[in-house]
Design an enzyme around this catalytic site. Structure first.
Site, PDB file in Angstrom:
ATOM      1  N   LYS A 121      64.601  37.391  88.080  1.00 28.03           N
ATOM      2  CA  LYS A 121      64.325  36.716  89.360  1.00 28.03           C
ATOM      3  C   LYS A 121      64.852  37.569  90.518  1.00 28.03           C
ATOM      4  O   LYS A 121      64.839  38.793  90.419  1.00 28.03           O
ATOM      5  CB  LYS A 121      64.892  35.285  89.332  1.00 28.03           C
ATOM      6  CG  LYS A 121      64.397  34.513  88.090  1.00 28.03           C
ATOM      7  CD  LYS A 121      64.649  33.041  88.128  1.00 28.03           C
ATOM      8  CE  LYS A 121      64.099  32.397  86.869  1.00 28.03           C
ATOM      9  NZ  LYS A 121      64.267  30.939  86.850  1.00 28.03           N
ATOM     10  N   GLY A 134      66.539  26.550  85.008  1.00 26.48           N
ATOM     11  CA  GLY A 134      67.775  26.659  85.773  1.00 26.48           C
ATOM     12  C   GLY A 134      68.599  25.383  85.848  1.00 26.48           C
ATOM     13  O   GLY A 134      69.503  25.265  86.669  1.00 26.48           O
ATOM     14  N   ASN A 141      63.683  37.397  82.681  1.00 23.17           N
ATOM     15  CA  ASN A 141      63.245  37.332  84.068  1.00 23.17           C
ATOM     16  C   ASN A 141      64.488  37.305  84.957  1.00 23.17           C
ATOM     17  O   ASN A 141      65.167  36.286  85.037  1.00 23.17           O
ATOM     18  CB  ASN A 141      62.393  36.070  84.265  1.00 23.17           C
ATOM     19  CG  ASN A 141      61.976  35.874  85.712  1.00 23.17           C
ATOM     20  OD1 ASN A 141      62.196  36.739  86.560  1.00 23.17           O
ATOM     21  ND2 ASN A 141      61.368  34.728  85.989  1.00 23.17           N
ATOM     22  N   SER A 191      66.177  27.197  80.519  1.00 24.78           N
ATOM     23  CA  SER A 191      67.537  26.979  80.009  1.00 24.78           C
ATOM     24  C   SER A 191      67.736  27.441  78.563  1.00 24.78           C
ATOM     25  O   SER A 191      68.541  26.868  77.829  1.00 24.78           O
ATOM     26  CB  SER A 191      67.948  25.508  80.180  1.00 24.78           C
ATOM     27  OG  SER A 191      67.981  25.168  81.556  1.00 24.78           O
ATOM     28  N   HIS A 200      54.595  32.189  87.856  1.00 21.13           N
ATOM     29  CA  HIS A 200      55.883  31.523  87.623  1.00 21.13           C
ATOM     30  C   HIS A 200      55.973  30.266  88.492  1.00 21.13           C
ATOM     31  O   HIS A 200      55.491  30.251  89.622  1.00 21.13           O
ATOM     32  CB  HIS A 200      57.043  32.481  87.930  1.00 21.13           C
ATOM     33  CG  HIS A 200      58.344  31.953  87.429  1.00 21.13           C
ATOM     34  ND1 HIS A 200      59.071  30.994  88.114  1.00 21.13           N
ATOM     35  CD2 HIS A 200      59.026  32.190  86.288  1.00 21.13           C
ATOM     36  CE1 HIS A 200      60.150  30.693  87.413  1.00 21.13           C
ATOM     37  NE2 HIS A 200      60.140  31.400  86.287  1.00 21.13           N
ATOM     38  N   GLU A 222      58.286  29.047  90.167  1.00 22.65           N
ATOM     39  CA  GLU A 222      58.934  29.227  91.475  1.00 22.65           C
ATOM     40  C   GLU A 222      57.922  29.710  92.506  1.00 22.65           C
ATOM     41  O   GLU A 222      57.974  29.338  93.679  1.00 22.65           O
ATOM     42  CB  GLU A 222      60.134  30.177  91.329  1.00 22.65           C
ATOM     43  CG  GLU A 222      61.284  29.462  90.630  1.00 22.65           C
ATOM     44  CD  GLU A 222      62.188  30.346  89.789  1.00 22.65           C
ATOM     45  OE1 GLU A 222      62.173  31.578  89.950  1.00 22.65           O
ATOM     46  OE2 GLU A 222      62.928  29.773  88.956  1.00 22.65           O
ATOM     47  N   GLU A 234      56.865  26.932  80.511  1.00 21.49           N
ATOM     48  CA  GLU A 234      58.153  26.727  81.161  1.00 21.49           C
ATOM     49  C   GLU A 234      58.141  25.399  81.911  1.00 21.49           C
ATOM     50  O   GLU A 234      57.682  25.330  83.063  1.00 21.49           O
ATOM     51  CB  GLU A 234      58.436  27.861  82.154  1.00 21.49           C
ATOM     52  CG  GLU A 234      58.478  29.235  81.541  1.00 21.49           C
ATOM     53  CD  GLU A 234      59.307  30.203  82.371  1.00 21.49           C
ATOM     54  OE1 GLU A 234      60.310  30.690  81.838  1.00 21.49           O
ATOM     55  OE2 GLU A 234      58.964  30.450  83.541  1.00 21.49           O
TER      56      GLU A 234
HETATM   57  P1  13P Z   1      66.370  29.757  83.175  1.00 18.73           P
HETATM   58  O1  13P Z   1      66.470  30.449  81.844  1.00 18.73           O
HETATM   59  O2  13P Z   1      67.412  30.233  84.156  1.00 18.73           O
HETATM   60  O3  13P Z   1      66.286  28.286  83.042  1.00 18.73           O
HETATM   61  O4  13P Z   1      64.970  30.235  83.832  1.00 18.73           O
HETATM   62  C1  13P Z   1      63.827  30.226  83.057  1.00 18.73           C
HETATM   63  C2  13P Z   1      62.757  30.942  83.786  1.00 18.73           C
HETATM   64  O5  13P Z   1      62.307  30.525  84.829  1.00 18.73           O
HETATM   65  C3  13P Z   1      62.271  32.216  83.216  1.00 18.73           C
HETATM   66  O6  13P Z   1      61.122  32.643  83.859  1.00 18.73           O
END
Ligand code: 13P
Length: 248
Positions: free
Chosen positions: A11, A171, A9, A211, A95, A97, A165
């Site tokens: 983002k 992150g 992803n 992560s 997601h 976010e 997740e």
């Molecule tokens: P990270 O791998 O940067 O922690 O993000 C995970 C994520 O949100 C994948 O959709």
């Protein structure tokens, strides 16, 4: 068996030059065949056709979101029909976010998943608890509720990958331990067994995100109910190849 699945992803990141660089790395990477691991990368909408055109044929592309229903007068949105028209096979929905920053509710996510599937897209449906919820001991209930909102609208799970997740792991560099991931994945499979059916519980891929990196992927991948990863930050780096190779 459930085929290992690795999603990247990206983002809201990247320039044309950076996208070219990461695709070149992926195209030159030595990884197991499509029969062993399914690899999907998810660039921002604007780069989707470009990445699809450049990417090796055994890897596939995904959008990061789409509109909840048929397109029309919805300024700024991109419809499932448009993705299908462009030959984009996958979409990430729900997601954290988007749930947190754009107030996407469990119900909206369920509607989005159902509509995308009805148009022929394959869906990576994301769920996961916050740190506050984990500390309150309600992780299993939270992910069950999120899954229930999807199950309420979806009858055929063949084209769904469930991505667990935990928000506190995204992150942050605070990856879930293999035991923590395994526990939630097993709970989810049990929930699917009890509330959908045994077939779906046994066949749906449940992938972990938060992560994941080249160093921790192997141990997580060894867990019985961890069927792959959804990778954020590390999917923009050469170590994404190591994560793909954690499949074997
Ligand atoms: P990270 O791998 O940067 O922690 O993000 C995970 C994520 O949100 C994948 O959709």
């Amino acid at each position: 068996g459930r085929k290992f699945f690795v999603g990247g992803n990206w983002k809201c990141n990247g320039t044309t030059e950076e996208v070219k660089k990461i695709v070149t790395i992926l195209n030159e990477a030595k990884v197991p065949g499509e029969d062993v691991v399914e690899v999907v990368v998810s660039p921002p909408f604007v780069f989707l056709p470009f990445v699809k055109g450049l990417l090796r044929p055994d890897f596939h592309v995904s959008a990061q979101n789409c509109w909840v229903r048929k397109g029309g007068a919805y300024t700024g949105e991109v419809s499932a029909e448009m993705l299908v028209n462009l030959g984009i096979p996958w979409v990430i929905l729900g997601h954290s976010e988007r749930r947190q920053l754009l107030q996407e509710s469990n119900e909206l996510v369920g509607d989005k998943v159902a509509y995308a599937l009805s148009q022929g897209l394959k869906v990576i449906a994301c769920i996961g608890e916050t740190l506050e919820q984990r500390e309150a001991g309600i992780t299993a209930a939270v992910v069950a509720e999120q899954t229930k909102a999807i199950a309420a609208k979806v009858s055929n799970w063949d084209n769904v990958v469930l991505a667990y997740e935990p928000v506190w792991a995204i992150g942050t560099g605070k990856v879930a331990t293999p035991a923590q991931a395994q526990e939630v994945h097993a709970d989810l499979r049990k929930w699917l067994h009890d509330n959908v059916n045994a077939g779906v519980a046994g066949s749906v891929r449940i992938i972990y995100g938060g992560s994941v990196n080249g160093g921790n992927a192997k141990e997580l991948a060894a867990q019985t109910d961890v069927d792959g990863f959804l990778v954020g930050g590390a999917s923009l780096k050469p170590e994404f190849v190591d994560i793909i190779n954690a499949a074997t």
